[in-house]
Design a protein around this motif. Structure first.
Motif, PDB file in Angstrom:
ATOM      1  N   GLU A   1       5.076  -0.016   1.349  1.00 45.24           N
ATOM      2  CA  GLU A   1       4.741  -0.833   0.183  1.00 45.24           C
ATOM      3  C   GLU A   1       3.254  -1.181   0.217  1.00 45.24           C
ATOM      4  O   GLU A   1       2.702  -1.493   1.273  1.00 45.24           O
ATOM      5  CB  GLU A   1       5.578  -2.120   0.193  1.00 45.24           C
ATOM      6  N   TYR A   2       2.617  -1.124  -0.953  1.00 42.96           N
ATOM      7  CA  TYR A   2       1.203  -1.479  -1.070  1.00 42.96           C
ATOM      8  C   TYR A   2       1.056  -2.593  -2.105  1.00 42.96           C
ATOM      9  O   TYR A   2       1.773  -2.626  -3.107  1.00 42.96           O
ATOM     10  CB  TYR A   2       0.363  -0.266  -1.488  1.00 42.96           C
ATOM     11  N   ARG A   3       0.113  -3.490  -1.838  1.00 41.65           N
ATOM     12  CA  ARG A   3      -0.163  -4.580  -2.760  1.00 41.65           C
ATOM     13  C   ARG A   3      -1.673  -4.766  -2.873  1.00 41.65           C
ATOM     14  O   ARG A   3      -2.424  -4.407  -1.968  1.00 41.65           O
ATOM     15  CB  ARG A   3       0.464  -5.897  -2.274  1.00 41.65           C
ATOM     16  N   PHE A   4      -2.082  -5.382  -3.985  1.00 42.93           N
ATOM     17  CA  PHE A   4      -3.487  -5.752  -4.119  1.00 42.93           C
ATOM     18  C   PHE A   4      -3.716  -7.090  -3.434  1.00 42.93           C
ATOM     19  O   PHE A   4      -2.891  -7.999  -3.530  1.00 42.93           O
ATOM     20  CB  PHE A   4      -3.887  -5.831  -5.589  1.00 42.93           C
TER      21      PHE A   4
ATOM     22  N   GLY B   1      -9.006  -6.394  -6.035  1.00 43.99           N
ATOM     23  CA  GLY B   1      -8.896  -4.997  -6.429  1.00 43.99           C
ATOM     24  C   GLY B   1      -8.700  -4.060  -5.249  1.00 43.99           C
ATOM     25  O   GLY B   1      -8.644  -2.835  -5.413  1.00 43.99           O
TER      26      GLY B   1
ATOM     27  N   LYS C   1      -6.429  -2.432  -2.535  1.00 49.40           N
ATOM     28  CA  LYS C   1      -5.009  -2.150  -2.360  1.00 49.40           C
ATOM     29  C   LYS C   1      -4.715  -1.874  -0.893  1.00 49.40           C
ATOM     30  O   LYS C   1      -5.340  -1.004  -0.283  1.00 49.40           O
ATOM     31  CB  LYS C   1      -4.612  -0.940  -3.216  1.00 49.40           C
ATOM     32  N   VAL C   2      -3.780  -2.624  -0.320  1.00 48.84           N
ATOM     33  CA  VAL C   2      -3.501  -2.518   1.116  1.00 48.84           C
ATOM     34  C   VAL C   2      -2.009  -2.337   1.366  1.00 48.84           C
ATOM     35  O   VAL C   2      -1.165  -2.752   0.568  1.00 48.84           O
ATOM     36  CB  VAL C   2      -3.986  -3.771   1.879  1.00 48.84           C
ATOM     37  N   SER C   3      -1.692  -1.721   2.488  1.00 43.45           N
ATOM     38  CA  SER C   3      -0.306  -1.625   2.921  1.00 43.45           C
ATOM     39  C   SER C   3       0.176  -3.007   3.334  1.00 43.45           C
ATOM     40  O   SER C   3      -0.587  -3.821   3.864  1.00 43.45           O
ATOM     41  CB  SER C   3      -0.180  -0.649   4.091  1.00 43.45           C
ATOM     42  N   ARG C   4       1.457  -3.274   3.085  1.00 44.67           N
ATOM     43  CA  ARG C   4       2.009  -4.587   3.452  1.00 44.67           C
ATOM     44  C   ARG C   4       1.890  -4.790   4.962  1.00 44.67           C
ATOM     45  O   ARG C   4       1.709  -5.915   5.431  1.00 44.67           O
ATOM     46  CB  ARG C   4       3.486  -4.660   3.018  1.00 44.67           C
TER      47      ARG C   4
ATOM     48  N   GLY D   1      -6.519 -13.452  -2.079  1.00 48.55           N
ATOM     49  CA  GLY D   1      -5.735 -12.502  -1.306  1.00 48.55           C
ATOM     50  C   GLY D   1      -5.306 -13.169  -0.012  1.00 48.55           C
ATOM     51  O   GLY D   1      -6.109 -13.858   0.626  1.00 48.55           O
TER      52      GLY D   1
ATOM     53  N   ASP E   1       0.230 -10.945   0.731  1.00 44.41           N
ATOM     54  CA  ASP E   1      -0.016  -9.582   0.267  1.00 44.41           C
ATOM     55  C   ASP E   1       0.155  -8.584   1.413  1.00 44.41           C
ATOM     56  O   ASP E   1       0.525  -7.433   1.182  1.00 44.41           O
ATOM     57  CB  ASP E   1      -1.431  -9.472  -0.297  1.00 44.41           C
TER      58      ASP E   1
END
Length: 316
Positions: free
Chosen positions: A2-5, A10, A12-15, A193, A223
């Motif tokens: 899963e990735y989230r901002f 802006g 985008k990182v892996s959970r 974030g 995030d």
């Protein structure tokens, strides 16, 4: 994966964030090739986010992992600088030793409140200048304090907060976990974030591994979550669990029975007290000219070992 901002950055990182502290000199002290191989496996499996710090001395591991894999992850680093000069030194070191042109996140390390943030503001202004120049993509703080999360939430220039959080509130210096969660939500609602740390309480919650992990994954305002991983098997297990927590049954008792880290004092310790002054958790004290460790309070961060002039403290 899963990735989230990260908030409004802006980015985008892996959970799952790779916590680089454990592979470095303050803890496992793997060779650069050994540590890079662990990071490389995480990158190969979709982890695109690495957390490190000037204190950790793990930049060479990250550089080598990038060279080996050809994958450029999102890199977060942290520094204790107060002045513009020290801030520049820390940032230059991060860029040089990782071999990258930009640092994605650069944070003020271990902030305690609005007062410590104000005390580091000269350094923070330098980071803001470098963000404007495109050398840093986002700025913020790391903290074990609820007060610092609240303070950062109210500062428009703050992009990212890296707080400690776990099911029992271990390592939170100024209140219970429910108050930390309320502060994290407040910061999230302000557009910051948020990526958490120490979800296993520095190893103290490994006996409650599944509950601790479910608790952290259930926090909607995080995030990403930084987890220290010291070998390839741990990487593969954590990737599988972050993708599907129900996969925990595949690992039997291995997840909960993993080795618990602890802080150890070597016989040549002179009880100078520098580590006692350094420990934010109040886990160290001097008694009868000997260093005493309160293992229930210790979160095995290893920061005390960096303060020891005789290198008498180790986490393993």
């Amino acid at each position: 994966m899963e990735y989230r901002f990260l908030g409004k950055t802006g980015i985008k990182v892996s959970r799952l964030c790779f916590g680089a502290l454990v592979i470095g000199p303050l803890q496992r002290n793997l060779s650069v090739e050994e540590g890079a191989a662990v990071i490389e496996e995480a990158l190969r499996l979709g982890v695109n986010f690495i957390d490190t710090a000037d204190l950790y001395d793990t930049y060479p591991y990250i550089r080598r992992a990038i060279e080996r894999s050809g994958i450029r992850p999102v890199i977060a680093s942290k520094c204790y600088a107060y002045t513009r000069e020290d801030a520049k030194r820390c940032l230059d070191r991060a860029l040089t030793e990782t071999g990258v042109d930009t640092i994605d996140l650069f944070l003020m390390h271990e902030q305690e409140s609005e007062h410590t943030i104000r005390g580091h503001w000269e350094a923070f202004e330098y980071y803001l200048e470098q963000k404007q120049a495109g050398v840093i993509r986002a700025v913020g703080i790391s903290t074990h304090h609820i007060a610092a999360v609240k303070a950062a939430a109210a500062i428009p220039e703050m992009d990212v907060i890296h707080p400690i959080v776990n099911k029992r509130g271990l390592g939170i210096c100024d209140g219970p976990v429910d108050e930390m969660l309320a502060a994290i939500k407040e910061a999230h609602d302000a557009g910051k974030g948020i990526y958490g740390m120490k979800i296993f309480g520095g190893g103290n919650l490994l006996g409650e591994f599944e509950d601790a992990l479910r608790f952290a994954l259930g926090i909607p305002w995080l995030d990403a979550i930084a987890v220290g991983m010291q070998n390839i098997d741990e990487v593969r297990m954590n990737v599988a669990l972050f993708e599907d927590i129900e996969a925990i049954s595949r690992f039997g008792g291995r997840a909960a029975a993993g080795p618990r880290k602890a802080l150890h004092v070597d016989f040549w310790c002179e009880a100078c007290g520098k580590c006692v002054e350094r420990c934010q958790q109040k886990a160290l004290s001097l008694k009868d000219s000997k260093l005493v460790i309160d293992h229930d309070r210790c979160v095995t961060c290893g920061y005390c070992s960096a303060a020891c002039p005789l290198f008498a403290l180790k986490v393993y």
